[in-house]
Design a protein around this motif. Structure first.
Motif, PDB file in Angstrom:
ATOM      1  N   ASN A  47     -53.861  71.506  40.745  1.00  0.00           N
ATOM      2  CA  ASN A  47     -53.769  72.976  40.213  1.00  0.00           C
ATOM      3  C   ASN A  47     -53.328  73.714  41.321  1.00  0.00           C
ATOM      4  O   ASN A  47     -53.941  74.259  42.002  1.00  0.00           O
ATOM      5  CB  ASN A  47     -55.199  73.397  39.591  1.00  0.00           C
ATOM      6  CG  ASN A  47     -54.813  74.801  39.269  1.00  0.00           C
ATOM      7  OD1 ASN A  47     -53.950  75.450  39.171  1.00  0.00           O
ATOM      8  ND2 ASN A  47     -56.118  75.360  38.953  1.00  0.00           N
ATOM      9  N   TRP A  48     -51.713  73.838  41.620  1.00  0.00           N
ATOM     10  CA  TRP A  48     -51.263  74.494  42.543  1.00  0.00           C
ATOM     11  C   TRP A  48     -51.506  75.957  42.847  1.00  0.00           C
ATOM     12  O   TRP A  48     -51.448  76.404  43.646  1.00  0.00           O
ATOM     13  CB  TRP A  48     -49.677  74.092  42.613  1.00  0.00           C
ATOM     14  CG  TRP A  48     -49.383  72.940  42.853  1.00  0.00           C
ATOM     15  CD1 TRP A  48     -48.829  71.827  41.972  1.00  0.00           C
ATOM     16  CD2 TRP A  48     -49.538  72.126  44.071  1.00  0.00           C
ATOM     17  NE1 TRP A  48     -48.822  70.647  42.428  1.00  0.00           N
ATOM     18  CE2 TRP A  48     -49.055  70.520  43.749  1.00  0.00           C
ATOM     19  CE3 TRP A  48     -49.978  72.342  45.396  1.00  0.00           C
ATOM     20  CZ2 TRP A  48     -49.001  69.659  44.637  1.00  0.00           C
ATOM     21  CZ3 TRP A  48     -49.801  71.176  46.367  1.00  0.00           C
ATOM     22  CH2 TRP A  48     -49.404  69.896  46.060  1.00  0.00           C
ATOM     23  N   THR A  49     -51.941  76.464  41.634  1.00  0.00           N
ATOM     24  CA  THR A  49     -51.802  77.936  41.542  1.00  0.00           C
ATOM     25  C   THR A  49     -53.296  78.475  41.726  1.00  0.00           C
ATOM     26  O   THR A  49     -53.653  79.666  41.930  1.00  0.00           O
ATOM     27  CB  THR A  49     -51.451  78.314  40.161  1.00  0.00           C
ATOM     28  OG1 THR A  49     -52.105  78.081  39.197  1.00  0.00           O
ATOM     29  CG2 THR A  49     -49.866  78.261  39.953  1.00  0.00           C
ATOM     30  N   TYR A  99     -41.701  71.384  31.611  1.00  0.00           N
ATOM     31  CA  TYR A  99     -40.675  70.802  30.300  1.00  0.00           C
ATOM     32  C   TYR A  99     -41.639  71.021  28.994  1.00  0.00           C
ATOM     33  O   TYR A  99     -41.162  71.228  27.841  1.00  0.00           O
ATOM     34  CB  TYR A  99     -40.232  69.542  30.372  1.00  0.00           C
ATOM     35  CG  TYR A  99     -41.247  68.567  30.471  1.00  0.00           C
ATOM     36  CD1 TYR A  99     -42.110  67.910  29.484  1.00  0.00           C
ATOM     37  CD2 TYR A  99     -41.568  67.876  31.717  1.00  0.00           C
ATOM     38  CE1 TYR A  99     -42.936  66.818  29.556  1.00  0.00           C
ATOM     39  CE2 TYR A  99     -42.775  67.009  31.803  1.00  0.00           C
ATOM     40  CZ  TYR A  99     -43.136  66.610  30.745  1.00  0.00           C
ATOM     41  OH  TYR A  99     -44.135  65.443  30.961  1.00  0.00           O
ATOM     42  N   LYS A 100     -43.047  71.242  29.181  1.00  0.00           N
ATOM     43  CA  LYS A 100     -43.747  71.317  27.814  1.00  0.00           C
ATOM     44  C   LYS A 100     -43.966  72.465  27.255  1.00  0.00           C
ATOM     45  O   LYS A 100     -44.472  73.669  28.230  1.00  0.00           O
ATOM     46  CB  LYS A 100     -45.061  70.476  27.938  1.00  0.00           C
ATOM     47  CG  LYS A 100     -45.804  69.870  26.750  1.00  0.00           C
ATOM     48  CD  LYS A 100     -46.555  68.968  27.090  1.00  0.00           C
ATOM     49  CE  LYS A 100     -47.426  68.472  25.727  1.00  0.00           C
ATOM     50  NZ  LYS A 100     -48.405  67.256  26.148  1.00  0.00           N
ATOM     51  N   HIS A 101     -43.659  72.987  26.099  1.00  0.00           N
ATOM     52  CA  HIS A 101     -43.843  74.318  25.560  1.00  0.00           C
ATOM     53  C   HIS A 101     -45.144  74.729  24.913  1.00  0.00           C
ATOM     54  O   HIS A 101     -45.208  74.866  23.685  1.00  0.00           O
ATOM     55  CB  HIS A 101     -42.717  74.534  24.679  1.00  0.00           C
ATOM     56  CG  HIS A 101     -41.233  74.448  25.377  1.00  0.00           C
ATOM     57  ND1 HIS A 101     -40.662  75.232  26.051  1.00  0.00           N
ATOM     58  CD2 HIS A 101     -40.308  73.380  25.023  1.00  0.00           C
ATOM     59  CE1 HIS A 101     -39.407  74.965  26.584  1.00  0.00           C
ATOM     60  NE2 HIS A 101     -39.179  73.692  25.914  1.00  0.00           N
ATOM     61  N   GLN A 129     -49.699  75.496  29.651  1.00  0.00           N
ATOM     62  CA  GLN A 129     -48.716  74.722  30.389  1.00  0.00           C
ATOM     63  C   GLN A 129     -47.813  75.806  30.848  1.00  0.00           C
ATOM     64  O   GLN A 129     -47.209  76.175  31.915  1.00  0.00           O
ATOM     65  CB  GLN A 129     -47.914  73.649  29.812  1.00  0.00           C
ATOM     66  CG  GLN A 129     -48.805  72.481  29.310  1.00  0.00           C
ATOM     67  CD  GLN A 129     -49.354  72.046  30.460  1.00  0.00           C
ATOM     68  OE1 GLN A 129     -49.026  72.026  31.640  1.00  0.00           O
ATOM     69  NE2 GLN A 129     -50.636  71.126  30.023  1.00  0.00           N
ATOM     70  N   GLN A 130     -47.309  76.672  30.060  1.00  0.00           N
ATOM     71  CA  GLN A 130     -46.576  77.969  30.298  1.00  0.00           C
ATOM     72  C   GLN A 130     -47.060  78.737  31.335  1.00  0.00           C
ATOM     73  O   GLN A 130     -46.315  79.471  32.076  1.00  0.00           O
ATOM     74  CB  GLN A 130     -45.948  78.436  29.088  1.00  0.00           C
ATOM     75  CG  GLN A 130     -44.770  77.622  28.162  1.00  0.00           C
ATOM     76  CD  GLN A 130     -43.389  77.290  28.979  1.00  0.00           C
ATOM     77  OE1 GLN A 130     -43.067  78.346  29.626  1.00  0.00           O
ATOM     78  NE2 GLN A 130     -43.331  76.028  29.017  1.00  0.00           N
ATOM     79  N   GLU A 131     -48.403  79.091  31.132  1.00  0.00           N
ATOM     80  CA  GLU A 131     -49.077  80.080  32.138  1.00  0.00           C
ATOM     81  C   GLU A 131     -48.780  79.446  33.333  1.00  0.00           C
ATOM     82  O   GLU A 131     -48.889  80.163  34.548  1.00  0.00           O
ATOM     83  CB  GLU A 131     -50.329  80.244  31.632  1.00  0.00           C
ATOM     84  CG  GLU A 131     -50.476  81.097  30.354  1.00  0.00           C
ATOM     85  CD  GLU A 131     -50.023  82.391  30.445  1.00  0.00           C
ATOM     86  OE1 GLU A 131     -50.143  83.024  32.011  1.00  0.00           O
ATOM     87  OE2 GLU A 131     -49.440  82.956  29.560  1.00  0.00           O
ATOM     88  N   ALA A 132     -49.178  77.801  33.441  1.00  0.00           N
ATOM     89  CA  ALA A 132     -49.335  77.386  34.566  1.00  0.00           C
ATOM     90  C   ALA A 132     -47.948  77.474  35.297  1.00  0.00           C
ATOM     91  O   ALA A 132     -47.712  77.806  36.839  1.00  0.00           O
ATOM     92  CB  ALA A 132     -49.685  75.737  34.643  1.00  0.00           C
ATOM     93  N   MET A 164     -46.401  79.393  38.962  1.00  0.00           N
ATOM     94  CA  MET A 164     -45.907  78.663  40.161  1.00  0.00           C
ATOM     95  C   MET A 164     -44.663  79.685  40.627  1.00  0.00           C
ATOM     96  O   MET A 164     -44.139  79.725  41.955  1.00  0.00           O
ATOM     97  CB  MET A 164     -45.448  77.391  39.706  1.00  0.00           C
ATOM     98  CG  MET A 164     -46.458  76.493  39.609  1.00  0.00           C
ATOM     99  SD  MET A 164     -47.010  75.797  41.124  1.00  0.00           S
ATOM    100  CE  MET A 164     -45.675  74.980  41.687  1.00  0.00           C
ATOM    101  N   LEU A 165     -44.021  80.169  39.607  1.00  0.00           N
ATOM    102  CA  LEU A 165     -42.860  81.154  39.911  1.00  0.00           C
ATOM    103  C   LEU A 165     -43.238  82.288  40.485  1.00  0.00           C
ATOM    104  O   LEU A 165     -42.424  82.873  41.173  1.00  0.00           O
ATOM    105  CB  LEU A 165     -42.042  81.608  38.664  1.00  0.00           C
ATOM    106  CG  LEU A 165     -41.528  80.289  37.901  1.00  0.00           C
ATOM    107  CD1 LEU A 165     -40.834  80.813  36.551  1.00  0.00           C
ATOM    108  CD2 LEU A 165     -40.541  79.334  38.742  1.00  0.00           C
TER     109      LEU A 165
END
Length: 424
Positions: free
Chosen positions: A379-381, A409-411, A415-418, A422-423
């Motif tokens: 969990n990098w964030t 890549y998974k929608h 996963q999108q929150e993660a 990162m961004l």
């Protein structure tokens, strides 16, 4: 008359009379010198007019000889340079053959220098270890001058008996052999399997249990961890990239869990590694080519030479980078998949047991050109991205953090929150 007398006086006093007088005196002096030299010198020839003293005589001049003309001349009195030695006279016989020429003298052979004196034989080296040359445990060994009795590990029941070594010098010590640990400790790693220390941890939510917790000195391991049953000499590189002995790493759970992802398969007495991974089931080579196409500046083997692979699995990523002149350090925790690092080391890939948790890793700053994470389950964030700061510390200037995981890549909402974290 008076005029004539005055004229005669002028003549006597004129330069002609003076010149004649000087000439007469010179002639007289020359005659006297020649006369006195006549006893030892050759004859002198003089040109003189006729015996008449008349100045105006009409007779022709004659040659007169010196009184010492009968004295012989000795040419030896004249110094001459030394003449070269005269050549031997030629033979008077026309058909006489020349004397036979002598063969050149045979040079004497130079005597070879005597061989160097061999050094005296070295004294037999004293064995300071408890393991003999054959790899077996020894019952006794030499103790160096700085040896300490407390440095010798012994059995609890075995006593240490010191005795003199005799003329050979040094002390001798009798120690007991290390006992072999129980069979259940074949995978035991003291600093990672210290259950007593792990139970004292206040929390394990951040992966603290996968970090190092070495036992105290008085609780250090005092037995030998047994090798796997039937262990063989490892297969050498480069064959070991593709296969290892099953008996050396007797774990089948990875085959059951990851066989469909092309990680590892079992064939008779060997494990086979097709080169795949969770994110590159078609092989590590294709995956590396894809990375190079996406970011040409990576330039494996020239610009990129040192890589850290986090959560390496069986280390296929690092194994295939070796053929591209890239040295990869593969790290992974000792988790439910048994010891993945054991597979990496058996294959000949540099690897260590390590985890991103609550402590910095043991590697220096700016050590890697790429840090790669492919489904490494980190969990990098968390904690405001503190783990990403650790990644940034170890990356060199201009390096890359390659992250391949489901949030990419998974929608799915989670996963999108993660991914958004990162961004940011």
């Amino acid at each position: 008359m008076k005029a004539l007398g005055l004229q005669g006086t002028d003549l006597l006093c004129g330069p002609r009379i003076l010149r004649a007088a000087v000439l007469a005196v010179a002639c007289a002096a020359a005659f006297l010198v020649g006369y006195s030299w006549s006893g030892a010198s050759p004859s002198l020839l003089f040109f003189s007019p006729a015996s008449s003293t008349s100045r105006f005589s009409s007779r022709s001049p004659s040659v007169a000889l010196s009184p010492n003309s009968n004295v012989s001349f000795d040419p030896a009195l004249i110094p001459t340079p030394a003449a070269p030695a005269a050549a031997p006279p030629a033979s008077s016989t026309p058909d006489a053959s020349p004397p036979p020429s002598m063969p050149p003298p045979t040079p004497m052979p130079t005597p070879s220098p005597p061989p160097p004196i061999p050094p005296p034989p070295m004294p037999p080296s004293a064995s300071l270890g408890i393991v003999g040359d054959d790899g077996a445990m020894r019952d006794d060994f030499d103790i160096g001058a700085a040896a300490n009795d407390t440095d010798l590990a012994t059995d609890e029941d075995a006593g240490q008996e010191a005795s003199d070594a005799g003329a050979g010098g040094g002390n001798r010590a009798q120690v007991g052999k290390f006992p072999v640990c129980p069979e259940t400790m074949r995978e035991y790693i003291p600093c990672l399997d210290n259950d007593d220390e792990i139970r004292r941890l206040p929390s394990t939510n951040r992966g603290e249990r996968f970090e190092r917790h070495c036992p105290a000195k008085d609780k250090a391991l005092s037995c030998l961890v047994p090798a796997p049953k039937g262990y063989k000499a490892p297969i050498p590189w480069p064959r070991s990239r593709d296969e290892v002995w099953f008996s050396n790493v007797p774990h089948t759970r990875l085959v059951d869990d990851k066989g469909g992802q092309n990680w590892i398969t079992k064939a008779k007495d060997k494990f086979k590694f097709p080169g795949g991974g969770t994110q590159f089931i078609h092989g590590a080579n294709q995956y590396l080519d894809q990375i190079s196409q996406m970011v040409p500046d990576i330039a494996f083997g020239s610009r990129t030479r040192v890589v850290l692979d986090v959560g390496c699995g069986v280390a296929s990523f690092g194994a295939y980078l070796l053929s591209r002149d890239v040295l990869t350090l593969s790290v992974a925790p000792k988790d439910v998949h048994e010891n993945q690092i054991q597979f990496a080391l058996e294959r000949g890939v540099p690897a260590m047991v390590a985890a991103f948790a609550t402590h910095r890793l043991l590697y220096p700053s700016q050590a890697f050109e790429i840090i790669h994470c492919s489904r490494c389950r980190i969990n990098w964030t968390r904690d405001d991205g503190i783990l990403l700061l650790e990644v940034n510390r170890m990356l060199r200037a201009g390096g890359y953090f390659a992250w391949a995981a489901q949030p990419v890549y998974k929608h799915e909402e989670a996963q999108q929150e993660a991914w958004k974290g990162m961004l940011i």
